[in-house]
Design a protein around this motif. Structure first.
Motif, short mmCIF file in Angstrom:
data_model
loop_
_atom_site.label_atom_id
_atom_site.label_comp_id
_atom_site.label_asym_id
_atom_site.label_seq_id
_atom_site.Cartn_x
_atom_site.Cartn_y
_atom_site.Cartn_z
N GLU A 75 -28.80 21.93 -32.66
CA GLU A 75 -28.68 21.29 -31.35
C GLU A 75 -29.61 20.09 -31.27
O GLU A 75 -29.21 19.01 -30.81
CB GLU A 75 -29.05 22.29 -30.24
CG GLU A 75 -28.04 23.38 -30.02
CD GLU A 75 -28.53 24.43 -29.03
OE1 GLU A 75 -27.67 25.21 -28.56
OE2 GLU A 75 -29.74 24.49 -28.72
N ASP A 76 -30.85 20.25 -31.75
CA ASP A 76 -31.81 19.13 -31.75
C ASP A 76 -31.30 17.99 -32.62
O ASP A 76 -31.40 16.82 -32.24
CB ASP A 76 -33.17 19.60 -32.25
CG ASP A 76 -33.87 20.54 -31.27
OD1 ASP A 76 -33.46 20.61 -30.09
OD2 ASP A 76 -34.83 21.22 -31.70
N GLY A 79 -29.03 15.77 -30.93
CA GLY A 79 -29.57 15.05 -29.78
C GLY A 79 -29.47 15.78 -28.46
O GLY A 79 -29.48 15.15 -27.40
N ARG A 80 -29.42 17.08 -28.49
CA ARG A 80 -29.31 17.84 -27.25
C ARG A 80 -30.56 17.68 -26.40
O ARG A 80 -31.68 17.75 -26.90
CB ARG A 80 -29.10 19.33 -27.53
CG ARG A 80 -29.15 20.11 -26.23
CD ARG A 80 -28.40 21.35 -26.25
NE ARG A 80 -28.48 22.01 -24.94
CZ ARG A 80 -28.11 23.24 -24.73
NH1 ARG A 80 -27.63 23.95 -25.72
NH2 ARG A 80 -28.21 23.76 -23.54
N VAL A 81 -30.33 17.48 -25.10
CA VAL A 81 -31.41 17.41 -24.11
C VAL A 81 -31.14 18.52 -23.10
O VAL A 81 -30.05 18.60 -22.54
CB VAL A 81 -31.44 16.03 -23.41
CG1 VAL A 81 -32.49 16.01 -22.31
CG2 VAL A 81 -31.68 14.93 -24.43
N ARG A 82 -32.15 19.35 -22.86
CA ARG A 82 -31.99 20.47 -21.91
C ARG A 82 -32.54 20.05 -20.55
O ARG A 82 -33.66 20.38 -20.20
CB ARG A 82 -32.71 21.70 -22.44
CG ARG A 82 -32.01 22.34 -23.61
CD ARG A 82 -32.88 23.40 -24.28
NE ARG A 82 -32.16 24.09 -25.32
CZ ARG A 82 -31.95 23.62 -26.53
NH1 ARG A 82 -32.41 22.43 -26.85
NH2 ARG A 82 -31.29 24.32 -27.41
N ALA A 83 -31.73 19.32 -19.78
CA ALA A 83 -32.18 18.81 -18.48
C ALA A 83 -31.67 19.68 -17.34
O ALA A 83 -32.38 19.91 -16.38
CB ALA A 83 -31.72 17.37 -18.30
N ARG A 89 -23.88 18.58 -22.58
CA ARG A 89 -24.69 18.63 -23.80
C ARG A 89 -23.92 18.12 -25.00
O ARG A 89 -22.71 18.25 -25.06
CB ARG A 89 -25.18 20.05 -24.06
CG ARG A 89 -24.06 21.04 -24.23
CD ARG A 89 -24.50 22.41 -23.81
NE ARG A 89 -24.33 22.51 -22.39
CZ ARG A 89 -24.06 23.62 -21.74
NH1 ARG A 89 -23.94 24.74 -22.37
NH2 ARG A 89 -23.91 23.62 -20.45
N THR A 90 -24.68 17.53 -25.90
CA THR A 90 -24.06 17.05 -27.14
C THR A 90 -23.63 18.23 -27.99
O THR A 90 -22.57 18.19 -28.61
CB THR A 90 -25.04 16.18 -27.95
OG1 THR A 90 -26.25 16.92 -28.16
CG2 THR A 90 -25.32 14.87 -27.25
#
Length: 164
Positions: A75-76, A79-83, A89-90
């Motif tokens: 996931e990282d 480019g995943r961002v946990r907002a 999510r990507t």
């Protein structure tokens, strides 16, 4: 040896390429890859549709926490961002089940919460494991008879295992 079922999804950027990050990242332990499905967002619904698939993986040296860490690393990488919880999510990699493991740990609940109610997981899982069961909930085939699948569309033109 542990065997796990993973659900992968993406609704940002190049969705198919993001799913391939997961497939490529698990290539050394991959047993099966489902067809790709497009589905409406769940939870927070005012966001783009998802591409979803299921992976079955097996490895002698990976436990449930190893599957979780490996999924989070991918996931990282995508480019995943946990907002926002359930937000866009990507790449999302969920550990759905790990054979013989039940967990109530807040960081890793197994089977994954809500699996038995989500066509986004059940439909592609049934494609690769016709006799699959959600531990404590029943056979995937039977669970699907109680779930709305009208928004789940198979993407026959997308293949995560084939040539690019």
């Amino acid at each position: 040896m542990t065997r796990a079922v993973l659900s992968i999804g993406s609704n940002l950027g190049d969705r198919q390429a993001n799913l391939r990050v997961a497939v490529d990242g698990f290539a050394d332990v991959l047993v099966a890859v489902s067809p790709v499905y497009e589905t409406a967002a769940w939870g927070v619904t005012d966001q783009p549709d998802f591409l979803n698939a299921v992976l079955v993986v097996r490895d002698d040296h990976t436990d449930e926490w190893g599957w979780l860490r490996r999924g989070q690393e991918l996931e990282d990488r995508a480019g995943r961002v946990r907002a926002v919880r359930w937000g866009p999510r990507t790449l999302d990699v969920d550990v759905v089940t790990v054979d013989g493991v039940r967990s109530d740990h807040p960081d890793l609940v197994l089977p994954h919460p809500g699996t038995h109610e989500r066509a986004t997981v059940l439909v592609p899982w049934l494609d690769v494991e016709p006799d699959a069961e959600v531990p404590g909930r029943g056979r995937v085939r039977d669970l699907l008879s109680t779930v709305d699948t009208t928004g789940v569309r198979r993407c026959a033109d997308l293949n995560l295992r084939g040539a690019r």
